[in-house]
Scaffold this motif. Structure first.
Motif, PDB file in Angstrom:
ATOM      1  N   GLU A 115       0.169  -1.017   0.148  1.00  0.00           N
ATOM      2  CA  GLU A 115       0.235  -0.183  -0.310  1.00  0.00           C
ATOM      3  C   GLU A 115       1.389   1.153   0.219  1.00  0.00           C
ATOM      4  O   GLU A 115       2.200   1.405   0.245  1.00  0.00           O
ATOM      5  CB  GLU A 115      -1.311   0.119   1.216  1.00  0.00           C
ATOM      6  CG  GLU A 115      -1.967  -1.666   1.687  1.00  0.00           C
ATOM      7  CD  GLU A 115      -2.644  -1.257   2.857  1.00  0.00           C
ATOM      8  OE1 GLU A 115      -2.728  -0.238   3.196  1.00  0.00           O
ATOM      9  OE2 GLU A 115      -2.421  -2.248   3.309  1.00  0.00           O
ATOM     10  N   GLY A 116       0.390   2.550  -0.433  1.00  0.00           N
ATOM     11  CA  GLY A 116       1.084   3.115  -0.090  1.00  0.00           C
ATOM     12  C   GLY A 116       2.219   3.902  -1.376  1.00  0.00           C
ATOM     13  O   GLY A 116       1.789   4.869  -1.212  1.00  0.00           O
ATOM     14  N   ALA A 153       2.562   5.777  -3.938  1.00  0.00           N
ATOM     15  CA  ALA A 153       1.276   7.274  -4.421  1.00  0.00           C
ATOM     16  C   ALA A 153       2.844   8.005  -4.392  1.00  0.00           C
ATOM     17  O   ALA A 153       3.284   7.941  -3.901  1.00  0.00           O
ATOM     18  CB  ALA A 153       0.451   7.383  -3.477  1.00  0.00           C
ATOM     19  N   SER A 154       2.531   9.665  -5.148  1.00  0.00           N
ATOM     20  CA  SER A 154       2.977  10.667  -5.574  1.00  0.00           C
ATOM     21  C   SER A 154       1.642  11.489  -5.661  1.00  0.00           C
ATOM     22  O   SER A 154       0.630  11.418  -5.981  1.00  0.00           O
ATOM     23  CB  SER A 154       4.139  10.766  -6.309  1.00  0.00           C
ATOM     24  OG  SER A 154       3.265  10.422  -7.543  1.00  0.00           O
ATOM     25  N   GLN A 155       1.749  12.888  -5.008  1.00  0.00           N
ATOM     26  CA  GLN A 155       1.235  14.150  -5.262  1.00  0.00           C
ATOM     27  C   GLN A 155       2.267  15.296  -5.983  1.00  0.00           C
ATOM     28  O   GLN A 155       3.246  15.828  -5.247  1.00  0.00           O
ATOM     29  CB  GLN A 155       0.481  14.412  -3.518  1.00  0.00           C
ATOM     30  CG  GLN A 155      -0.395  15.357  -4.423  1.00  0.00           C
ATOM     31  CD  GLN A 155      -1.192  15.675  -3.206  1.00  0.00           C
ATOM     32  OE1 GLN A 155      -1.653  14.229  -1.283  1.00  0.00           O
ATOM     33  NE2 GLN A 155      -1.874  16.454  -2.671  1.00  0.00           N
ATOM     34  N   TYR A 183       5.981  12.353  -1.624  1.00  0.00           N
ATOM     35  CA  TYR A 183       6.215  10.859  -1.954  1.00  0.00           C
ATOM     36  C   TYR A 183       5.244  10.705  -0.209  1.00  0.00           C
ATOM     37  O   TYR A 183       5.491  10.547   0.734  1.00  0.00           O
ATOM     38  CB  TYR A 183       6.946  10.196  -2.535  1.00  0.00           C
ATOM     39  CG  TYR A 183       7.537  10.470  -3.677  1.00  0.00           C
ATOM     40  CD1 TYR A 183       7.144  10.137  -5.286  1.00  0.00           C
ATOM     41  CD2 TYR A 183       8.762  11.938  -3.553  1.00  0.00           C
ATOM     42  CE1 TYR A 183       8.094  10.734  -6.158  1.00  0.00           C
ATOM     43  CE2 TYR A 183       9.347  12.581  -4.962  1.00  0.00           C
ATOM     44  CZ  TYR A 183       8.652  11.968  -6.274  1.00  0.00           C
ATOM     45  OH  TYR A 183       9.046  12.050  -7.036  1.00  0.00           O
ATOM     46  N   SER A 184       4.154   9.544  -0.370  1.00  0.00           N
ATOM     47  CA  SER A 184       3.938   8.490   0.962  1.00  0.00           C
ATOM     48  C   SER A 184       4.832   7.368   1.194  1.00  0.00           C
ATOM     49  O   SER A 184       5.629   7.235   0.065  1.00  0.00           O
ATOM     50  CB  SER A 184       2.497   8.583   0.195  1.00  0.00           C
ATOM     51  OG  SER A 184       2.433   7.194  -0.294  1.00  0.00           O
ATOM     52  N   TRP A 191       8.923  -1.298  -9.656  1.00  0.00           N
ATOM     53  CA  TRP A 191       8.890   0.257  -9.290  1.00  0.00           C
ATOM     54  C   TRP A 191      10.045   0.423  -8.629  1.00  0.00           C
ATOM     55  O   TRP A 191      11.243   0.068  -8.025  1.00  0.00           O
ATOM     56  CB  TRP A 191       7.416   0.532  -8.638  1.00  0.00           C
ATOM     57  CG  TRP A 191       6.145   1.248  -8.654  1.00  0.00           C
ATOM     58  CD1 TRP A 191       5.870   1.934  -9.193  1.00  0.00           C
ATOM     59  CD2 TRP A 191       5.188  -0.272  -9.053  1.00  0.00           C
ATOM     60  NE1 TRP A 191       4.762   1.231 -10.034  1.00  0.00           N
ATOM     61  CE2 TRP A 191       4.258   0.001  -9.401  1.00  0.00           C
ATOM     62  CE3 TRP A 191       5.663  -1.424  -7.627  1.00  0.00           C
ATOM     63  CZ2 TRP A 191       3.061  -0.209  -9.243  1.00  0.00           C
ATOM     64  CZ3 TRP A 191       4.723  -1.918  -8.202  1.00  0.00           C
ATOM     65  CH2 TRP A 191       3.357  -2.084  -8.429  1.00  0.00           C
TER      66      TRP A 191
END
Length: 141
Positions: free
Chosen positions: A29-30, A32-34, A58-59, A105
């Motif tokens: 889980e996690g 992700a980037s924003q 980045y989470s 990744w």
């Protein structure tokens, strides 16, 4: 006709830190980037607002699995930061049941943030699981 593989079906995830395998995990889980956005209202043009990217965050990533012999490798990696922080690269691969890869990744500057071991309770027998949480500074090829 070539066999078509479902690209979204995964069964487990593998984690490698600087080429050393820390084993397979059932959950990931996690990933992700924003991108944070700064808005700028242009003078004289009231119907438009510019949006500029400022920073990418980045989470943390949480990996969960039943405890295995590889749990000792995770403990060794976490203990190693007591003698000095090195930020290795990591690779998480999403795998199908037959071991074929769906995708991967690459992670830059990985750091273990937390580890949670299993809870043992004879009144509630369950699979003993561990949770590893890692931070990183971005994705790489």
């Amino acid at each position: 006709m070539a066999q078509r593989l479902d690209p979204g079906t995964t069964v487990f995830f593998s984690l490698n830190i600087d080429g050393e395998s820390l084993g397979s995990f059932n959950e990931c889980e996690g990933l992700a980037s924003q991108v944070e956005i700064e808005q700028y209202q242009e003078g004289g043009n009231n119907g438009f607002v510019w949006q500029f990217p400022t920073r990418v965050t980045y989470s943390t990533i949480r990996l969960t699995r039943p405890i295995t012999p590889e749990t000792a490798k995770v403990a060794k990696w976490i203990s190693s930061i007591q003698t000095g922080i090195t930020r290795p690269t990591a690779q998480i691969r999403a795998l199908r049941a037959d071991g074929s890869e769906v995708t991967r990744w690459g992670l830059i500057d990985v750091l273990p943030v937390s580890w949670q071991g299993p809870s043992f309770n004879p009144d509630n027998p369950a699979v003993a699981t561990e949770v590893l949480e890692i931070a990183h500074h971005g994705f790489t090829d």
